[in-house]
Design a protein around this motif. Sequence first.
Motif, short mmCIF file in Angstrom:
data_model
loop_
_atom_site.label_atom_id
_atom_site.label_comp_id
_atom_site.label_asym_id
_atom_site.label_seq_id
_atom_site.Cartn_x
_atom_site.Cartn_y
_atom_site.Cartn_z
N PHE A 21 0.84 -1.20 0.00
CA PHE A 21 0.00 0.00 0.00
C PHE A 21 0.87 1.25 0.00
CE2 PHE A 21 -2.24 3.32 2.44
CZ PHE A 21 -3.34 3.49 1.62
N LYS A 22 1.91 1.25 0.84
CA LYS A 22 2.81 2.41 0.91
C LYS A 22 3.48 2.64 -0.44
CE LYS A 22 3.88 1.62 5.78
NZ LYS A 22 4.94 1.25 6.73
N LEU A 23 3.96 1.57 -1.05
CA LEU A 23 4.65 1.70 -2.35
C LEU A 23 3.69 2.17 -3.44
CD1 LEU A 23 6.90 -1.48 -2.26
CD2 LEU A 23 7.59 0.89 -1.90
N GLN A 24 2.45 1.72 -3.37
CA GLN A 24 1.44 2.16 -4.35
C GLN A 24 1.21 3.67 -4.22
OE1 GLN A 24 -2.40 0.39 -3.78
NE2 GLN A 24 -3.39 1.86 -5.13
N THR A 72 18.41 2.40 -5.53
CA THR A 72 18.30 0.97 -5.71
C THR A 72 17.11 0.48 -4.89
OG1 THR A 72 19.83 0.59 -3.89
CG2 THR A 72 20.76 0.67 -6.11
N LYS A 73 16.38 -0.42 -5.46
CA LYS A 73 15.19 -0.92 -4.81
C LYS A 73 15.50 -2.20 -4.06
CE LYS A 73 12.28 1.22 -8.19
NZ LYS A 73 11.41 1.08 -9.31
N SER A 74 14.80 -2.39 -2.97
CA SER A 74 15.00 -3.60 -2.19
C SER A 74 14.41 -4.77 -2.97
CB SER A 74 14.30 -3.47 -0.83
OG SER A 74 12.90 -3.48 -1.00
N VAL A 79 10.20 -7.42 -6.28
CA VAL A 79 9.25 -8.53 -6.41
C VAL A 79 7.83 -8.00 -6.53
CG1 VAL A 79 8.22 -10.48 -5.16
CG2 VAL A 79 10.70 -10.26 -5.29
N MET A 80 7.50 -7.02 -5.70
CA MET A 80 6.15 -6.46 -5.73
C MET A 80 5.87 -5.77 -7.06
SD MET A 80 5.94 -5.08 -1.86
CE MET A 80 4.33 -4.40 -1.98
N GLU A 81 6.85 -5.04 -7.60
CA GLU A 81 6.67 -4.40 -8.90
C GLU A 81 6.49 -5.42 -10.00
OE1 GLU A 81 9.88 -1.72 -9.65
OE2 GLU A 81 9.18 -0.25 -8.17
N LEU A 82 7.30 -6.48 -9.95
CA LEU A 82 7.19 -7.52 -10.97
C LEU A 82 5.85 -8.25 -10.88
CD1 LEU A 82 10.81 -8.96 -10.93
CD2 LEU A 82 9.75 -7.59 -12.71
N GLU A 83 5.37 -8.50 -9.66
CA GLU A 83 4.07 -9.14 -9.50
C GLU A 83 2.96 -8.26 -10.08
OE1 GLU A 83 3.84 -9.90 -5.31
OE2 GLU A 83 4.88 -11.82 -5.49
#
Length: 144
Positions: A21-24, A72-74, A79-83
């Motif tokens: 949710f935070k990343l969105q 750089t992304k964790s 993984v969340m972006e790819l999903e």
Amino acid sequence: MKEDQGNRYIKRTQKDYTMSFKLQIVQEIEKGSRSISEVTKEYGIQSHSTVLNWLRKFGNFDWENQIPTTMTKSPEQKVMELEAKVKLLEKQKSLLEHQAFVADKKAIIFDMMIDLAEKEYKIDIRKNSSPEQSTILKSKNTKQ
């Protein structure tokens, strides 16, 4: 005074918000599709500073130097972006498959309609004949 039940304020803690949710929220703000105030109102986020903290932690903006950088992304973020991309591509694929199915059905129906019209009215509707048909017609014309 009566309180409006639909607009009641719900107190939340940082634990109430998931990482996705935070990343969105951060992504929506960085894309420019929404402002911080719009996001806080729509999602019921406790305060403006909460979103600013998320932007500082997870965003691509260098708050000390005031210039955008590519951080750089964790692995969790990646993984969340790819999903999310996989889900989007799956939706697009299913939509395109449905459109192809509908187009195939339309082509079959149109062919059937043309065949029926040719039989009913005894006229050639299809102007372009296939090479096999043209050789058959030539052989019939030469025999006569």
